[in-house]
Scaffold this motif. Structure first.
Motif, PDB file in Angstrom:
ATOM      1  N   VAL A 218       0.839  -1.203   0.000  1.00  0.00           N
ATOM      2  CA  VAL A 218       0.000   0.000   0.000  1.00  0.00           C
ATOM      3  C   VAL A 218       0.874   1.254   0.000  1.00  0.00           C
ATOM      4  O   VAL A 218       0.587   2.226  -0.697  1.00  0.00           O
ATOM      5  N   GLY A 219       1.955   1.196   0.783  1.00  0.00           N
ATOM      6  CA  GLY A 219       2.832   2.366   0.901  1.00  0.00           C
ATOM      7  C   GLY A 219       3.477   2.740  -0.420  1.00  0.00           C
ATOM      8  O   GLY A 219       3.494   3.905  -0.814  1.00  0.00           O
ATOM      9  N   GLU A 220       3.990   1.737  -1.108  1.00  0.00           N
ATOM     10  CA  GLU A 220       4.629   1.989  -2.402  1.00  0.00           C
ATOM     11  C   GLU A 220       3.639   2.616  -3.372  1.00  0.00           C
ATOM     12  O   GLU A 220       3.951   3.557  -4.089  1.00  0.00           O
TER      13      GLU A 220
ATOM     14  N   GLU B 283       0.851   4.217  -2.711  1.00  0.00           N
ATOM     15  CA  GLU B 283       0.481   5.577  -2.304  1.00  0.00           C
ATOM     16  C   GLU B 283       1.536   6.604  -2.716  1.00  0.00           C
ATOM     17  O   GLU B 283       1.210   7.636  -3.295  1.00  0.00           O
TER      18      GLU B 283
ATOM     19  N   LEU C 152       0.901   9.374  -5.464  1.00  0.00           N
ATOM     20  CA  LEU C 152       0.903  10.797  -5.089  1.00  0.00           C
ATOM     21  C   LEU C 152       1.868  11.582  -5.982  1.00  0.00           C
ATOM     22  O   LEU C 152       1.582  12.700  -6.389  1.00  0.00           O
TER      23      LEU C 152
ATOM     24  N   ARG D 272      -5.312   7.551  -2.378  1.00  0.00           N
ATOM     25  CA  ARG D 272      -5.289   8.440  -1.205  1.00  0.00           C
ATOM     26  C   ARG D 272      -5.774   9.811  -1.669  1.00  0.00           C
ATOM     27  O   ARG D 272      -5.018  10.564  -2.267  1.00  0.00           O
TER      28      ARG D 272
ATOM     29  N   GLU E 296       0.180  23.335  -3.879  1.00  0.00           N
ATOM     30  CA  GLU E 296       1.405  22.666  -4.302  1.00  0.00           C
ATOM     31  C   GLU E 296       1.763  23.071  -5.748  1.00  0.00           C
ATOM     32  O   GLU E 296       2.937  23.301  -6.049  1.00  0.00           O
TER      33      GLU E 296
ATOM     34  N   ARG F  92       3.290  26.446  -5.601  1.00  0.00           N
ATOM     35  CA  ARG F  92       4.643  26.367  -5.044  1.00  0.00           C
ATOM     36  C   ARG F  92       5.619  25.886  -6.115  1.00  0.00           C
ATOM     37  O   ARG F  92       6.751  26.367  -6.217  1.00  0.00           O
TER      38      ARG F  92
ATOM     39  N   MET G 122       5.247  -3.037   4.471  1.00  0.00           N
ATOM     40  CA  MET G 122       4.742  -1.953   5.321  1.00  0.00           C
ATOM     41  C   MET G 122       3.248  -1.763   5.108  1.00  0.00           C
ATOM     42  O   MET G 122       2.699  -2.174   4.087  1.00  0.00           O
ATOM     43  N   ALA G 123       2.591  -1.145   6.032  1.00  0.00           N
ATOM     44  CA  ALA G 123       1.163  -0.877   5.884  1.00  0.00           C
ATOM     45  C   ALA G 123       0.992   0.255   4.884  1.00  0.00           C
ATOM     46  O   ALA G 123       0.956   0.037   3.695  1.00  0.00           O
ATOM     47  N   ASN G 124       0.925   1.471   5.328  1.00  0.00           N
ATOM     48  CA  ASN G 124       0.910   2.577   4.387  1.00  0.00           C
ATOM     49  C   ASN G 124       1.774   3.708   4.928  1.00  0.00           C
ATOM     50  O   ASN G 124       2.323   3.610   6.018  1.00  0.00           O
ATOM     51  N   THR G 125       1.880   4.759   4.146  1.00  0.00           N
ATOM     52  CA  THR G 125       2.760   5.865   4.511  1.00  0.00           C
ATOM     53  C   THR G 125       2.396   6.417   5.877  1.00  0.00           C
ATOM     54  O   THR G 125       3.261   6.674   6.713  1.00  0.00           O
ATOM     55  N   GLU G 126       1.087   6.597   6.045  1.00  0.00           N
ATOM     56  CA  GLU G 126       0.618   7.198   7.285  1.00  0.00           C
ATOM     57  C   GLU G 126       0.990   6.328   8.484  1.00  0.00           C
ATOM     58  O   GLU G 126       1.446   6.823   9.514  1.00  0.00           O
TER      59      GLU G 126
ATOM     60  N   LEU H 294       7.669  12.786   5.133  1.00  0.00           N
ATOM     61  CA  LEU H 294       8.373  12.012   4.115  1.00  0.00           C
ATOM     62  C   LEU H 294       8.414  12.906   2.877  1.00  0.00           C
ATOM     63  O   LEU H 294       7.364  13.337   2.394  1.00  0.00           O
TER      64      LEU H 294
ATOM     65  N   ASP I 111       9.900  14.275  -0.972  1.00  0.00           N
ATOM     66  CA  ASP I 111      10.532  14.053  -2.262  1.00  0.00           C
ATOM     67  C   ASP I 111      11.572  15.147  -2.469  1.00  0.00           C
ATOM     68  O   ASP I 111      11.259  16.326  -2.492  1.00  0.00           O
TER      69      ASP I 111
ATOM     70  N   GLY J  59      10.707  18.819  -3.492  1.00  0.00           N
ATOM     71  CA  GLY J  59      10.527  19.465  -2.193  1.00  0.00           C
ATOM     72  C   GLY J  59       9.140  19.268  -1.616  1.00  0.00           C
ATOM     73  O   GLY J  59       8.747  19.946  -0.672  1.00  0.00           O
ATOM     74  N   MET J  60       8.384  18.320  -2.186  1.00  0.00           N
ATOM     75  CA  MET J  60       7.028  18.119  -1.709  1.00  0.00           C
ATOM     76  C   MET J  60       6.975  17.054  -0.616  1.00  0.00           C
ATOM     77  O   MET J  60       7.622  16.026  -0.722  1.00  0.00           O
TER      78      MET J  60
ATOM     79  N   LEU K 201       5.306  14.077   0.860  1.00  0.00           N
ATOM     80  CA  LEU K 201       4.367  13.047   0.402  1.00  0.00           C
ATOM     81  C   LEU K 201       3.511  12.535   1.555  1.00  0.00           C
ATOM     82  O   LEU K 201       2.486  11.916   1.348  1.00  0.00           O
ATOM     83  N   GLY K 202       3.960  12.780   2.762  1.00  0.00           N
ATOM     84  CA  GLY K 202       3.184  12.408   3.930  1.00  0.00           C
ATOM     85  C   GLY K 202       3.700  13.180   5.118  1.00  0.00           C
ATOM     86  O   GLY K 202       4.896  13.442   5.211  1.00  0.00           O
TER      87      GLY K 202
ATOM     88  N   ARG L  31      15.001   0.415  -3.696  1.00  0.00           N
ATOM     89  CA  ARG L  31      14.797   0.129  -5.121  1.00  0.00           C
ATOM     90  C   ARG L  31      14.291   1.354  -5.877  1.00  0.00           C
ATOM     91  O   ARG L  31      14.909   1.841  -6.793  1.00  0.00           O
TER      92      ARG L  31
ATOM     93  N   ASP M 267      13.979   7.291  -5.526  1.00  0.00           N
ATOM     94  CA  ASP M 267      14.747   8.230  -6.312  1.00  0.00           C
ATOM     95  C   ASP M 267      14.740   9.551  -5.571  1.00  0.00           C
ATOM     96  O   ASP M 267      14.144  10.521  -5.992  1.00  0.00           O
TER      97      ASP M 267
ATOM     98  N   GLU N  79      10.744   0.225   2.924  1.00  0.00           N
ATOM     99  CA  GLU N  79      11.161  -0.510   1.722  1.00  0.00           C
ATOM    100  C   GLU N  79      10.439  -0.063   0.450  1.00  0.00           C
ATOM    101  O   GLU N  79       9.771  -0.832  -0.222  1.00  0.00           O
ATOM    102  N   ILE N  80      10.623   1.207   0.141  1.00  0.00           N
ATOM    103  CA  ILE N  80       9.902   1.771  -1.006  1.00  0.00           C
ATOM    104  C   ILE N  80      10.618   1.376  -2.307  1.00  0.00           C
ATOM    105  O   ILE N  80      11.777   1.621  -2.439  1.00  0.00           O
TER     106      ILE N  80
END
Lengths: 269, 124
Positions: free
Chosen positions: A89-91, A93, A97, A129, A139, A142, B1-5, B23, B25, B29-30, B32-33, B90, B93, B123-124
């Protein structure tokens, strides 16, 4: 100059308030809304989620196709990718995004004609999400400011990118090297983004940074006279050279444009 | 992992004294969470600003010809620690985890250790 993002602002506020579901279509892209929240965005200039996931080797193209075949008609492709165990799910999301904000930037921040909203349209990817439209809009603004602070000449965004030949002795990170390797004077930032599997906006930022650092030929844009490097954030570019000596000289032929035309004519179809 | 949050939430619950986490990028500069923060700590602003910190350090290392990567960056304020951990994996980036800690409550060694653990879960 009116900020192009602010033009759609009233419409987005209204759609948020009425918790609308559908798609907002502009010249350069589209935003998909469910219950007034942005769930997806698409733009011609921005690589899609499939490109980002498959080009890095994270997902095999056949697994993407498989998820579309299984859940496309139900508009649940994203969920299916997770159910099939190909992505966490994380990847999903994070990657989604990145594509959402990328495509939203090109949709909202590019000068555009009419803006239309078609109620009831949903995207086959399905919600992942949802993001409030206000966040997407902020955003995007920005990002406009960030680009201008790096190198305030938007011409490099769409022109073919050509690396300078004399870069010997300069240290270049692998990340930039990958981009420079494709800067052959034919590929545009958008093509390069797709080939590298990176978001198009990230490629634009990198291209503008490379232009500011002198790694790429930015003659398609309007390079500032020596000693007048752009520095102020959000500064409006002045097309007039401020040096009187430069002003008086006859206009030079736009060799970069001529070269681009020649290259376009000679490019293999 | 579950999710970003969930990963960010774990960062705030397993690490003592966390004021906020994001978290980010690193090219755009954004954030993501984000989790935590508030009127005293605008995490979107912190994300964009700290991108410049990371970029400056990467650039300096390039100029010095150092063939190495950054693991983390620690900034010590009077009352806070700001910890930046670059993620490598992996598909990462250029992402980093940004953590603001209350100096009086945080254990820096533990925080760095936990952050490493959370990174492995991402592990993104």
């Amino acid at each position: 100059m009116r900020n192009p993002v602010s033009v759609v602002s009233p419409m987005l506020i209204r759609l948020t308030d009425e918790r609308a579901t559908g798609v907002l279509i502009r010249d350069h892209g589209a935003l998909y809304l469910i219950d007034g929240q942005v769930v997806h965005a698409e733009a011609a200039a921005a690589p899609g989620l499939d490109v980002l996931l498959t080009s890095g080797g994270r997902l095999r193209p056949e697994h993407w196709e498989e998820a579309i075949a299984e859940a496309g008609t139900r508009c649940q492709v994203a969920r299916q990718l997770v159910i099939n165990g190909h992505l966490t799910v994380g990847e999903l999301e994070l990657c989604h995004l990145a594509t959402l904000f990328d495509a939203a930037f090109f949709t909202l921040a590019t000068r555009s004609g009419a803006t239309r909203f078609r109620y009831g349209v949903t995207h086959w990817l399905g919600p992942i999400r949802p993001v409030p439209p206000g966040t997407v809009e902020r955003e995007s603004m920005r990002r406009v400011r960030l680009l201008n602070s790096v190198w305030p000449y938007a011409e490099v965004d769409t022109a073919p990118v050509r690396r300078r030949t004399r870069l010997a002795g300069r240290v270049i990170s692998p990340h930039r090297r990958a981009l420079l390797d494709l800067a052959d004077g034919i590929r545009t930032p958008s093509t390069i983004a797709r080939e590298l599997g990176r978001p198009a906006f990230n490629t634009l930022v990198e291209v503008r940074r490379l232009a500011a650092d002198g790694f790429i030929d930015a003659s398609a844009g309007v390079p500032p006279p020596p000693g007048q490097q752009p520095s102020a954030a959000g500064a409006q570019p002045s097309k007039e050279p401020s040096d009187p000596a430069v002003k008086e000289s006859p206009p030079a032929p736009d060799s970069a444009l001529l070269r681009r035309i020649r290259e376009a004519l000679e490019a293999p179809r | 992992m579950a999710n970003t949050e969930a990963a960010l939430k774990e960062a705030t619950t397993s690490i003592e004294g966390v004021l906020g986490a994001a978290l980010v990028d690193y090219t755009s500069g954004m954030a993501l969470g984000t989790i935590g923060g508030g009127k005293d700590l605008d995490l979107a602003v912190a994300a964009a600003g700290n991108t410049d910190v990371v970029r400056a350090k990467v650039r300096t290392m390039e100029q010095l010809g150092l063939q190495d990567g950054i693991e983390d960056i620690l900034i010590t304020l009077g009352t806070q620690y700001h910890l930046i951990r670059l993620l490598r994996g992996r598909g990462t980036d250029g992402l980093f985890l940004y953590l603001a800690l209350d100096k009086s409550r945080a254990n820096l060694a533990m925080a760095r250790h936990q952050l490493k653990k959370i990174e492995s879960q991402l592990e993104i």
